[in-house]
Design an enzyme around this catalytic site. Structure first.
Site, short mmCIF file in Angstrom:
data_model
loop_
_atom_site.label_atom_id
_atom_site.label_comp_id
_atom_site.label_asym_id
_atom_site.label_seq_id
_atom_site.Cartn_x
_atom_site.Cartn_y
_atom_site.Cartn_z
N LYS A 1 4.54 1.57 4.64
CA LYS A 1 3.31 1.26 3.62
C LYS A 1 2.49 -0.02 4.67
CE LYS A 1 2.41 0.63 -1.27
NZ LYS A 1 3.22 0.17 -2.32
C1 E4P Z 1 1.59 0.74 -5.37
O1 E4P Z 1 2.16 1.24 -4.39
C2 E4P Z 1 1.67 -0.48 -5.69
O2 E4P Z 1 2.93 -1.00 -5.60
C3 E4P Z 1 1.40 -0.75 -7.50
O3 E4P Z 1 0.98 0.53 -7.71
C4 E4P Z 1 0.55 -1.93 -7.46
O4 E4P Z 1 0.26 -1.93 -9.15
P1 E4P Z 1 -0.33 -3.37 -9.69
O5 E4P Z 1 -1.55 -3.35 -9.37
O6 E4P Z 1 0.24 -3.10 -11.23
O7 E4P Z 1 0.43 -4.59 -9.04
#
Ligand code: E4P
Length: 218
Positions: A83
């Site tokens: 990522k």
């Molecule tokens: C995606 O890969 C992220 O980890 C995640 O969906 C972020 O979500 P949040 O806005 O609830 O922190």
């Protein structure tokens, strides 16, 4: 549509993997910090439980360190998706890492044109954050619609739209209606997807009537 779970909690992942409904996992530095555990150990353990893509995020922000970290994370298991953040360095790292044969998930996407760049950089997944857009009074699902529309215009784009920052079941419903490829869903929301009060009510009535028959199937 594929279902990923958005957590680094191995207990939750094991539990949900047993349902057979889980296609992958996404983590981020905040989710890993919540576990209080060693990052590499956590990713290794998740990959031993889930066959599908497991997103592990780099911590660096410069191109070369992102690539080096990506290499280390990719060595953990074949199903690790690296990522990287949607920055110029992140896109450059995406190109290099994807050319080396690893999956890349480009995260923190908040605009359709960012998604277009991620596809051009060879991302396996683009992660638009719908909940965080809704939180500031924008329409997260409008972004998904725009990205799906744009990607559909080009046969050469193979990047999957991974809807992230999901807050409630309606986000999942809308993502599916729009034809998104994947939703990454927090464990509590994933469990809510199976719930309906009429299901509970109907089941209670069936069980009560069955009891009256005095029979048993086994
Ligand atoms: C995606 O890969 C992220 O980890 C995640 O969906 C972020 O979500 P949040 O806005 O609830 O922190």
């Amino acid at each position: 549509m594929k279902f990923f779970v958005d957590t680094a909690d191995i207990g939750e992942i094991r539990d949900l993997a047993e349902t057979g409904l889980l296609d992958g996992v996404t983590t981020n530095p905040s989710l890993v910090a919540k576990t209080g555990r060693d990052f590499i150990d956590v990713i290794k353990e998740i990959c031993s439980v889930v066959d599908g893509p497991v997103s592990a995020e780099v911590a660096a922000t410069d191109y070369q360190t992102m690539v080096d970290e990506g290499k280390k994370l990719a060595d953990i298991a074949d199903n690790v998706a690296i990522k990287v953040p949607l920055t110029m360095d992140g896109l450059k790292a995406c190109r290099t890492i994807s050319q080396s044969g690893s999956m890349v998930n480009v995260t923190l996407c908040f605009s359709p044109v960012q998604a277009l760049l991620a596809a051009k950089a060879g991302a396996s997944f683009i992660s638009p954050f719908v909940g965080r857009l809704d939180d500031i009074g924008h329409d997260g699902m409008e972004l998904i619609e725009q990205i799906v529309d744009i990607y559909e215009n080009y046969d050469t784009i193979t990047t999957e739209v991974l809807v992230a920052s999901i807050r409630h079941p309606m986000h999942v419903v809308e993502a599916a209606r729009l034809g998104a490829d994947v939703c990454t869903v927090p464990p509590d929301v994933l469990r809510k997807l199976a719930l309906h009060p009429l299901t509970d009510k109907g089941l209670a009535a069936f069980l009560a009537d069955w009891e009256k028959t005095g029979q048993s199937i086994l």
